[in-house]
Write an enzyme that holds these catalytic residues in place. Structure first.
Site, PDB file in Angstrom:
ATOM      1  N   ASP A 147       0.822  -1.221   0.000  1.00 37.61           N
ATOM      2  CA  ASP A 147       0.000   0.000   0.000  1.00 37.61           C
ATOM      3  C   ASP A 147       0.852   1.265   0.000  1.00 37.61           C
ATOM      4  O   ASP A 147       0.429   2.309   0.495  1.00 37.61           O
ATOM      5  CB  ASP A 147      -0.952   0.021   1.214  1.00 37.61           C
ATOM      6  N   LYS A 190       2.473   1.936  -5.184  1.00 42.44           N
ATOM      7  CA  LYS A 190       3.190   1.392  -6.339  1.00 42.44           C
ATOM      8  C   LYS A 190       2.447   1.628  -7.638  1.00 42.44           C
ATOM      9  O   LYS A 190       3.059   1.844  -8.683  1.00 42.44           O
ATOM     10  CB  LYS A 190       3.429  -0.107  -6.143  1.00 42.44           C
ATOM     11  N   ARG A 207     -10.570  -2.724   3.703  1.00 43.91           N
ATOM     12  CA  ARG A 207     -10.279  -2.768   5.135  1.00 43.91           C
ATOM     13  C   ARG A 207      -9.498  -1.533   5.556  1.00 43.91           C
ATOM     14  O   ARG A 207      -8.626  -1.048   4.838  1.00 43.91           O
ATOM     15  CB  ARG A 207      -9.436  -4.014   5.472  1.00 43.91           C
ATOM     16  N   GLN A 258       2.180  -6.238  -3.202  1.00 41.79           N
ATOM     17  CA  GLN A 258       2.465  -6.221  -1.766  1.00 41.79           C
ATOM     18  C   GLN A 258       3.743  -5.426  -1.463  1.00 41.79           C
ATOM     19  O   GLN A 258       4.150  -4.568  -2.239  1.00 41.79           O
ATOM     20  CB  GLN A 258       2.541  -7.644  -1.209  1.00 41.79           C
ATOM     21  N   GLY A 283      -3.868  -4.740  -4.669  1.00 42.34           N
ATOM     22  CA  GLY A 283      -4.557  -3.785  -5.529  1.00 42.34           C
ATOM     23  C   GLY A 283      -3.749  -2.523  -5.726  1.00 42.34           C
ATOM     24  O   GLY A 283      -2.997  -2.112  -4.846  1.00 42.34           O
ATOM     25  N   HIS A 284      -3.883  -1.937  -6.901  1.00 46.85           N
ATOM     26  CA  HIS A 284      -3.235  -0.668  -7.205  1.00 46.85           C
ATOM     27  C   HIS A 284      -4.297   0.348  -7.605  1.00 46.85           C
ATOM     28  O   HIS A 284      -5.145   0.058  -8.451  1.00 46.85           O
ATOM     29  CB  HIS A 284      -2.216  -0.836  -8.335  1.00 46.85           C
TER      30      HIS A 284
END
Length: 428
Positions: free
Chosen positions: A13, A16, A302, A223, A40-41
């Site tokens: 997070d 990237k 989240r 990640q 996710g990006h």
């Protein structure tokens, strides 16, 4: 030939997606080399927000080739949904600009079922996304995985499914759950395989896209380093290697291709899920960081745990990754703080240490040693020249360079493409 590997230096997070998207304008190929759709990006382009889970960030540039490498575990249903959604928004995706390694391991419904059962019943809660990533990687290592290339022959596929279920159904029985039948899986994944087939490429076809020595290749990791299965905060880690060296293995390209390793580093620290977090601020400061930084997971939504920058952890990650430079992100989030802290060391059992220990027990016992900085309380958002940054912001940034022993190549001052300060060129 120039190859740049982009990896996160914290728990993911770090931003990237934006950096890879920004760099992809200079690249010819963008390769995703590990992980699954548990990462996710988020990209903001012309005030439009795009959230990618499995597709390389370069997919938003039609003239670039995007590759999903063999190191990725692939949920074809999620991939189809993501492609369909982007195409509906006008993004052009075809077998001419998207390649998928036919050696990529397929995530099956039983993997997701097992992931959820384990997470709900384990004594240790890892905090997985329950998307089947771990069980799929286990099958890969156990040599029973179904790969993309296996989906194109229905008769042979049924045999491979039987072999896989022979293993997993024993576990399902032991946990008191219904068994899976091959026919329950066969038709669905075969049909999805037909959807993916036009994009499937052999390693020779992928290598053939590298035409000459002037090719520029961008390797995109998911990640962050601290979630690496070998070198992260085990067992609270992901199921793949996030280490920069895996870019070669997860893409099938020679390590000689890599010239630079760019470590994406957030100006503070966040973490999703469980596990140790020495500088976590479970208080008003953490809430403020989360609110200003919009710290919610791209995949799961989240809420992220937030804390101060940890120079010890980042230095260790950069050293092990062989990072040649830092891309510092979210410096603008700190615009609103009168006082900012940075971890420069730890106390463990009454002694000062300058490294992050391997033992889970030792990690939980760490007490951060902080250095305090005066905030700048002025806007950095949108600044694209280093000299225009506030004096105290530059002092904070320079201290990060000193403590991590790594130069800063670029600074992001907002999620938008154009709000980027380039200090050192990466692609020659």
């Amino acid at each position: 030939m120039t190859g740049v590997v982009v990896v996160g230096s914290q728990w993911g997070d770090e931003g990237k997606g934006k950096i890879v998207d920004w760099l992809s304008s200079q690249a010819d190929l963008v390769i995703r080399f590990q992980g699954g759709h548990n990462a996710g990006h988020t990209l903001v382009i012309n005030n439009e927000t795009y959230k990618l889970n499995i597709l390389p960030s370069g997919i938003l540039r039609e003239d670039k080739i995007s590759i999903i490498g063999n190191g990725v575990v692939l949920d074809l249903s999620a991939l189809k949904k993501e492609i369909t959604s982007l195409v509906a928004r006008g993004v052009k995706i075809s077998p001419h600009n998207l390649f998928i390694s036919d050696r990529a391991t397929i995530i099956l419904p039983i993997h997701q079922k097992l992931d959820a059962i384990r997470e709900n019943n384990n004594l240790i809660k890892i905090g997985t996304t329950k998307r089947g990533i771990g069980p799929a990687y286990e099958d890969k290592v156990g040599r029973r995985a179904i790969r993309l290339c296996d989906l194109f022959d229905k008769e042979k596929l049924i045999t491979k499914i039987d072999v896989l279920l022979n293993h997993h159904n024993a576990i399902m029985r032991g946990l008191g759950n219904d068994e899976y039948k091959a026919v329950d899986i066969l038709d669905e994944i075969y049909e999805l395989g037909q959807f993916a087939r036009p994009f499937a490429k052999t390693i020779n076809e992928i290598l053939g896209t590298i035409k000459d020595n002037n090719e520029k290749i961008l390797f995109e990791g998911a990640q962050g380093f601290l979630l690496d299965i070998d070198h992260g905060t085990y067992p609270f880690v992901t199921s793949s290697n996030v280490h920069a060296s895996y870019a070669s293995i997860g893409s099938g390209l020679s390590p000689k291709v890599v010239n630079h390793v760019l470590a994406i580093t957030k100006a503070y620290t966040t973490r999703v899920g469980n596990g140790p977090f020495p500088t976590e601020q479970d208080n008003e400061v953490g809430n403020k960081l989360g609110e200003i930084g919009h710290e919610f997971g791209t995949v799961t939504n989240r809420k992220r745990r937030c804390g101060w920058f940890d120079a010890v952890l980042v230095r260790q990650a950069l050293t092990q990754s062989g990072a040649t430079g830092i891309a510092l992100t979210k410096i603008d989030v700190l615009d609103h703080f009168e006082e900012i802290q940075m971890c420069i060391g730890y106390k463990l059992n009454g002694e000062d240490i300058d490294f992050y220990p391997s033992s889970e027990q030792d990690q939980e016992e760490l007490e951060p040693i902080y250095e305090t900085f005066k905030g700048w309380l002025s806007k950095t958002t949108g600044i694209n020249n280093y000299d225009d940054l506030p004096v105290n912001a530059k002092k904070y940034i320079e201290r990060i360079t000193e403590l991590t022993h790594t130069k800063i190549d670029l600074i992001s001052t907002s999620p938008r493409r154009e709000d980027t300060i380039l200090i050192n060129k990466l692609f020659d």
